[in-house]
Design a protein around this motif. Structure first.
Motif, PDB file in Angstrom:
ATOM      1  N   LEU A 144       1.164  -1.160   0.322  1.00 30.08           N
ATOM      2  CA  LEU A 144       0.342   0.130   0.561  1.00 30.08           C
ATOM      3  C   LEU A 144       0.493   1.154  -0.287  1.00 30.08           C
ATOM      4  N   THR A 145       2.061   1.094   0.720  1.00 30.13           N
ATOM      5  CA  THR A 145       2.622   2.001   0.868  1.00 30.13           C
ATOM      6  C   THR A 145       3.715   2.558  -0.261  1.00 30.13           C
ATOM      7  N   LEU A 146       4.025   1.764  -1.204  1.00 23.17           N
ATOM      8  CA  LEU A 146       4.606   2.037  -2.480  1.00 23.17           C
ATOM      9  C   LEU A 146       3.504   2.172  -3.162  1.00 23.17           C
ATOM     10  N   ILE A 147       2.542   2.316  -3.209  1.00 16.05           N
ATOM     11  CA  ILE A 147       1.108   2.415  -4.482  1.00 16.05           C
ATOM     12  C   ILE A 147       0.988   3.767  -4.158  1.00 16.05           C
ATOM     13  N   GLU A 148       0.923   4.257  -3.057  1.00 13.93           N
ATOM     14  CA  GLU A 148       0.956   5.990  -2.666  1.00 13.93           C
ATOM     15  C   GLU A 148       2.433   6.513  -2.260  1.00 13.93           C
ATOM     16  N   HIS A 149       3.035   5.933  -3.015  1.00 12.17           N
ATOM     17  CA  HIS A 149       4.062   6.879  -3.848  1.00 12.17           C
ATOM     18  C   HIS A 149       4.396   5.946  -4.210  1.00 12.17           C
ATOM     19  N   PRO A 150       4.465   6.576  -5.783  1.00 10.47           N
ATOM     20  CA  PRO A 150       4.641   6.457  -6.669  1.00 10.47           C
ATOM     21  C   PRO A 150       6.166   6.506  -7.870  1.00 10.47           C
ATOM     22  N   ASP A 151       6.381   7.297  -6.769  1.00  8.39           N
ATOM     23  CA  ASP A 151       8.618   7.545  -7.349  1.00  8.39           C
ATOM     24  C   ASP A 151       9.362   6.713  -6.675  1.00  8.39           C
ATOM     25  N   GLU A 152       8.882   6.780  -5.276  1.00 14.30           N
ATOM     26  CA  GLU A 152       9.528   5.395  -4.786  1.00 14.30           C
ATOM     27  C   GLU A 152       9.378   4.555  -4.937  1.00 14.30           C
ATOM     28  N   LEU A 153       7.793   3.597  -5.794  1.00 15.49           N
ATOM     29  CA  LEU A 153       8.005   2.321  -5.881  1.00 15.49           C
ATOM     30  C   LEU A 153       8.978   2.858  -7.688  1.00 15.49           C
ATOM     31  N   ASP A 154       9.158   3.457  -8.557  1.00 12.81           N
ATOM     32  CA  ASP A 154       9.763   3.592  -9.801  1.00 12.81           C
ATOM     33  C   ASP A 154      11.444   3.033  -9.552  1.00 12.81           C
ATOM     34  N   LEU A 155      12.043   4.190  -8.226  1.00 13.01           N
ATOM     35  CA  LEU A 155      12.877   3.986  -7.415  1.00 13.01           C
ATOM     36  C   LEU A 155      13.236   1.690  -7.346  1.00 13.01           C
ATOM     37  N   LEU A 156      12.194   1.911  -6.564  1.00  9.26           N
ATOM     38  CA  LEU A 156      13.133   0.548  -6.217  1.00  9.26           C
ATOM     39  C   LEU A 156      12.754  -0.725  -7.562  1.00  9.26           C
ATOM     40  N   ARG A 157      11.996  -0.206  -8.725  1.00 14.25           N
ATOM     41  CA  ARG A 157      11.938  -0.971  -9.788  1.00 14.25           C
ATOM     42  C   ARG A 157      13.645  -0.962 -10.959  1.00 14.25           C
ATOM     43  N   ALA A 158      14.017   0.410 -10.409  1.00 16.00           N
ATOM     44  CA  ALA A 158      14.919   0.633 -11.222  1.00 16.00           C
ATOM     45  C   ALA A 158      16.363   0.200 -10.353  1.00 16.00           C
ATOM     46  N   ARG A 159      15.917   0.105  -9.015  1.00 11.19           N
ATOM     47  CA  ARG A 159      17.535  -0.344  -8.239  1.00 11.19           C
ATOM     48  C   ARG A 159      17.149  -1.149  -7.159  1.00 11.19           C
ATOM     49  N   PRO A 160      16.318  -2.471  -7.681  1.00 11.18           N
ATOM     50  CA  PRO A 160      16.329  -3.576  -6.614  1.00 11.18           C
ATOM     51  C   PRO A 160      16.904  -3.859  -5.446  1.00 11.18           C
ATOM     52  N   GLU A 161      18.171  -3.730  -5.828  1.00 10.46           N
ATOM     53  CA  GLU A 161      19.218  -3.873  -5.183  1.00 10.46           C
ATOM     54  C   GLU A 161      18.684  -2.936  -3.527  1.00 10.46           C
ATOM     55  N   LEU A 162      18.033  -1.940  -3.462  1.00 12.93           N
ATOM     56  CA  LEU A 162      18.188  -1.347  -2.534  1.00 12.93           C
ATOM     57  C   LEU A 162      16.899  -2.253  -1.296  1.00 12.93           C
ATOM     58  N   LEU A 163      16.156  -3.102  -2.233  1.00 13.53           N
ATOM     59  CA  LEU A 163      15.670  -4.474  -0.869  1.00 13.53           C
ATOM     60  C   LEU A 163      16.852  -4.861   0.123  1.00 13.53           C
ATOM     61  N   GLU A 164      18.592  -5.048  -0.468  1.00 15.86           N
ATOM     62  CA  GLU A 164      19.067  -5.686   0.494  1.00 15.86           C
ATOM     63  C   GLU A 164      19.240  -4.798   1.390  1.00 15.86           C
ATOM     64  N   SER A 165      19.047  -3.759   1.218  1.00 11.03           N
ATOM     65  CA  SER A 165      20.128  -2.968   2.104  1.00 11.03           C
ATOM     66  C   SER A 165      18.868  -1.772   2.348  1.00 11.03           C
ATOM     67  N   THR A 166      19.214  -0.604   1.903  1.00 10.90           N
ATOM     68  CA  THR A 166      18.011   0.554   3.357  1.00 10.90           C
ATOM     69  C   THR A 166      17.134   0.053   2.901  1.00 10.90           C
ATOM     70  N   ALA A 167      16.003  -0.374   1.419  1.00  4.53           N
ATOM     71  CA  ALA A 167      14.269  -0.140   1.223  1.00  4.53           C
ATOM     72  C   ALA A 167      13.455  -0.606   2.418  1.00  4.53           C
ATOM     73  N   ILE A 168      14.020  -2.205   2.705  1.00  2.45           N
ATOM     74  CA  ILE A 168      13.369  -2.377   3.752  1.00  2.45           C
ATOM     75  C   ILE A 168      13.564  -2.165   5.167  1.00  2.45           C
ATOM     76  N   GLU A 169      14.230  -1.449   4.766  1.00  2.00           N
ATOM     77  CA  GLU A 169      14.779  -1.335   6.331  1.00  2.00           C
ATOM     78  C   GLU A 169      13.985   0.451   6.559  1.00  2.00           C
ATOM     79  N   GLU A 170      13.615   1.039   5.391  1.00  2.00           N
ATOM     80  CA  GLU A 170      12.725   1.914   5.541  1.00  2.00           C
ATOM     81  C   GLU A 170      11.137   1.813   5.680  1.00  2.00           C
ATOM     82  N   LEU A 171      10.981   0.572   4.807  1.00  2.18           N
ATOM     83  CA  LEU A 171       9.278   0.137   4.966  1.00  2.18           C
ATOM     84  C   LEU A 171       8.911  -0.119   6.088  1.00  2.18           C
TER      85      LEU A 171
END
Length: 408
Positions: free
Chosen positions: A258-285
């Motif tokens: 839901l959070t990513l749907i409501e923040h499309p710019d951040e969702l686009d960033l995650l699509r462009a840089r999926p490696e963020l899930l291994e570091s900062t993205a999951i912590e921020e979520l």
């Protein structure tokens, strides 16, 4: 009630406003009255307790030995807990509600079984489960992502870890869902806990007779200087790993989508840089969604003072993790989602001796669940008005009741 308490602002944490959108209220309390008074059915017994909303204060009650989590010894409901049927009483006697040295003993033994190595071996299974559930999502025009994906993934993972037979999986899922429903009456909760307890006892006995590399066998084998978990402690620990593990991760997955749907710019960033899930993205979520809204209530073991407010011995205190994770004193622009945020001192897994035992598994499940959705579905859309979405009527955990989506 003392004049000090009467002068404090009061918050009912169970109102629809506080469940769905508590952030403005918490910001006001952090700024103007960081120690206030709250009522919270299921977390605070009697007339309520002191509510702490600043990051440093929440850390304090999680790490200072002047505060106890032992509800049996210190809660107004302690004597009532001792009268509960065994299958319900043991839930209040897990290590979550123990102080050292009892807590340290139990945690040391469980650490021998619930190791990073064991968690890492689950990665392939989690990927397989996520892909199977994504296949089902792809076959539907729209689906409730909470029940079709967010809940089923960690439930299936824990069933696999515990060695629940395929023939028992459906029953297992139904019982766990019932156990997590805080709207159920006591009789229904008792019957559900009893059925789950019987299943766990059978799994434990089978693990004694036919040991393998699964979690229950590791718990049975766990040994520290000749000390082992008793049969009752084993059943209680399996209950804890199940209930603390699946619901929190389901909350993380559903709220993150839901959070990513409501923040499309951040969702686009995650699509462009999926490696963020291994570091900062999951912590921020984890910070932004706070799947665990509040830690267990603490009890003051002596007279003390916090932010100028006297706290008498025996008082209940509740630290709001949701509020601490949005504290302006710790996080720049805390109401903004920033998937590159670093450092990130969130308290999503609590702090101190009660730091979440399953944090590595939760992170792994969350990363794989989101990565699978990113890879499989270029488009994420809500399939219901945003105002129709609500959070569960539970105070300790924070997760959506449903999330109708279209993913294609």
């Amino acid at each position: 009630m003392s004049k000090v308490i009467e002068a404090l602002q009061r918050t009912n944490l169970g109102t629809r406003q506080m469940l769905d959108d508590p952030y403005a209220r918490f910001a006001d309390l952090r700024a103007n009255q960081p120690v206030s008074w709250a009522t919270a059915k299921g977390l605070l017994q009697g007339k309520g307790g002191y509510l702490l909303t600043r990051h440093d204060d929440v850390m304090l009650i999680h790490s200072d030995d002047r505060f106890s989590t032992d509800v049996v010894k210190h809660s107004p409901a302690g004597k009532f807990i001792l009268l509960l049927p065994p299958s319900l009483r043991m839930l209040a006697q897990t290590m979550v509600f123990k102080d050292d040295p009892d807590h340290k003993r139990l945690r040391t033994l469980v650490h021998k079984a619930f190791t990073p190595k064991l968690v890492s071996t689950m990665a392939a299974d989690i990927v397989k489960i996520a892909e199977q559930l994504a296949d089902e999502l792809a076959a539907e025009r729209e689906a409730d992502l909470v029940h079709a994906y967010a809940v089923r993934l960690p439930l299936t993972v824990i069933a696999t870890m515990l060695g629940v037979a395929d023939s028992d999986r459906d029953m297992f899922h139904v019982l766990v869902e019932r156990m997590g429903n805080q709207q159920s009456n006591m009789a229904r909760q008792y019957l559900t806990a009893r059925k789950l307890g019987k299943l766990f006892e059978e799994l434990i006995e089978d693990s004694r007779l036919h040991p393998d590399e699964r979690l229950i066998s590791e718990l049975v084998r766990a040994n520290e200087g000749g000390d082992r978990l008793s049969h009752r402690e084993l059943v209680s620990m399996v209950f804890l790993l199940l209930l603390a593990g699946h619901d929190t991760t389901a909350n993380l997955i559903g709220s993150s989508v839901l959070t990513l749907i409501e923040h499309p710019d951040e969702l686009d960033l995650l699509r462009a840089r999926p490696e963020l899930l291994e570091s900062t993205a999951i912590e921020e979520l984890l910070r932004f969604t706070s799947p665990v809204a509040d830690g267990a209530a603490r009890f003051a073991l002596e007279d003390l003072e916090i932010r100028g407010v006297p706290i008498p011995r025996g008082s209940q205190l509740l630290g709001s993790i949701t509020s601490a994770n949005r504290d302006e004193a710790v996080f720049d622009d805390p109401d903004a989602l920033d998937l590159t945020r670093k450092p990130n001192r969130h308290l999503a897994f609590a702090f101190g001796i009660h730091y979440c035992l399953g944090h590595q598994l939760a992170r792994l499940e969350g990363r794989i669940a989101l990565q699978t959705l990113l890879e499989r579905f270029p488009n994420w859309e809500l399939a219901a008005p945003r105002e129709s979405l609500h959070y569960k009527p539970t105070i300790s955990l924070r997760g959506l009741t449903k999330l109708p989506t279209r993913m294609y």
